[in-house]
Design an enzyme around this catalytic site. Structure first.
Site, PDB file in Angstrom:
ATOM      1  N   GLY A   1      -2.341  -3.253  -1.251  1.00  0.00           N
ATOM      2  CA  GLY A   1      -2.739  -2.046  -2.183  1.00  0.00           C
ATOM      3  C   GLY A   1      -4.275  -1.789  -2.118  1.00  0.00           C
TER       4      GLY A   1
ATOM      5  CD  GLN B   1      -9.493  -2.409  -4.229  1.00  0.00           C
ATOM      6  OE1 GLN B   1      -8.578  -1.774  -4.227  1.00  0.00           O
ATOM      7  NE2 GLN B   1      -9.817  -3.536  -3.862  1.00  0.00           N
TER       8      GLN B   1
ATOM      9  CB  CYS C   1      -8.766  -8.363  -5.606  1.00  0.00           C
ATOM     10  SG  CYS C   1      -9.301  -6.748  -5.730  1.00  0.00           S
ATOM     11  CG  LEU C   2      -7.993  -5.869   0.137  1.00  0.00           C
ATOM     12  CD1 LEU C   2      -7.384  -4.393   0.670  1.00  0.00           C
ATOM     13  CD2 LEU C   2      -7.963  -6.937   1.301  1.00  0.00           C
TER      14      LEU C   2
ATOM     15  CG  HIS D   1      -4.028  -5.971  -8.562  1.00  0.00           C
ATOM     16  ND1 HIS D   1      -4.333  -7.130  -8.367  1.00  0.00           N
ATOM     17  CD2 HIS D   1      -5.106  -5.152  -7.835  1.00  0.00           C
ATOM     18  CE1 HIS D   1      -5.743  -7.170  -7.546  1.00  0.00           C
ATOM     19  NE2 HIS D   1      -5.991  -5.874  -7.194  1.00  0.00           N
ATOM     20  CD  GLU D   2      -4.101  -1.658  -5.975  1.00  0.00           C
ATOM     21  OE1 GLU D   2      -5.262  -1.283  -6.072  1.00  0.00           O
ATOM     22  OE2 GLU D   2      -4.230  -3.116  -5.285  1.00  0.00           O
TER      23      GLU D   2
ATOM     24  CG  HIS E   1      -8.790  -1.798  -8.524  1.00  0.00           C
ATOM     25  ND1 HIS E   1      -9.989  -2.855  -8.342  1.00  0.00           N
ATOM     26  CD2 HIS E   1      -7.737  -2.721  -7.884  1.00  0.00           C
ATOM     27  CE1 HIS E   1      -9.752  -3.822  -7.517  1.00  0.00           C
ATOM     28  NE2 HIS E   1      -8.383  -3.953  -7.333  1.00  0.00           N
TER      29      HIS E   1
HETATM   30 ZN   LIG Z   1      -7.519  -5.534  -6.152  1.00  0.00          ZN
END
Ligand SMILES: [Zn+2]
Length: 172
Positions: free
Chosen positions: A46, A51, A94-95, A136-137, A140
């Site tokens: 995701g 991000q 998380c990226l 989660h997204e 963000h």
């Molecule tokens: Zn993340």
């Protein structure tokens, strides 16, 4: 399509609240394509627009297992309309926070309303990993990160580590 650099902790942009998208057009579809390419290249399941430094309420997802045909999802202006009563515990990564995993308990089912890449209003009932990833997204888009689920002591430790890494990267 191009891959874009992914912002990582402690970049303050990650804390911004993203603004709703006003129009689904080719420019937005170009952004979504770049986000998918960036997510697959990372690799991740995701990625939210913030991000890659774009404060718009959009994210992409693909929770299919390796070897399965890809099933990319693009969610524009997503809104949770229902959360189930059961919860699910999952160790999330998380990226934007490489090498950190946080065990988070979230509702195991979620219904989300969103606009798809063709501009159509959709509703999706998700469970399991997909339900976790959607929550989660959406976090963000509101500037919330998985480290916010940690105690403040542990959170400070993680943030300090990333600040130190960012500093040493600058001097090298
Ligand atoms: Zn993340």
């Amino acid at each position: 399509m191009t891959t874009r650099p992914i912002l990582t902790l402690p970049d303050p942009v990650l804390r911004k609240v993203s603004a709703p998208v006003e129009r689904v057009d080719d420019e937005l579809r170009g952004l979504l394509d770049d986000m998918l390419e960036t997510m697959y290249a990372a690799p991740g399941i995701g990625l939210a627009a913030i991000q890659i430094g774009v404060p718009r309420r959009v994210f992409v997802l693909d929770v299919t297992e390796e070897g399965e045909p890809p099933q990319p999802l693009c969610l524009v202006n997503p809104e949770i309309v229902a959360l189930g009563p059961e919860t699910r515990l999952h160790e999330e990564g998380c990226l934007s926070i490489p090498d950190v995993r946080v065990e988070i308990e979230r509702p195991s089912t979620v219904t989300v309303r969103y606009i798809d890449r063709s501009g159509q209003l959709q509703e999706l009932a998700a469970e399991g990993l997909l339900a976790t990833a959607i929550q989660h997204e959406i976090n963000h888009l509101d500037g919330k990160l998985i480290i916010d689920f940690l105690s403040s002591l542990k959170r400070d430790m993680v943030v300090r580590k990333f600040k130190k890494q960012a500093r040493s990267a600058e001097v090298l």
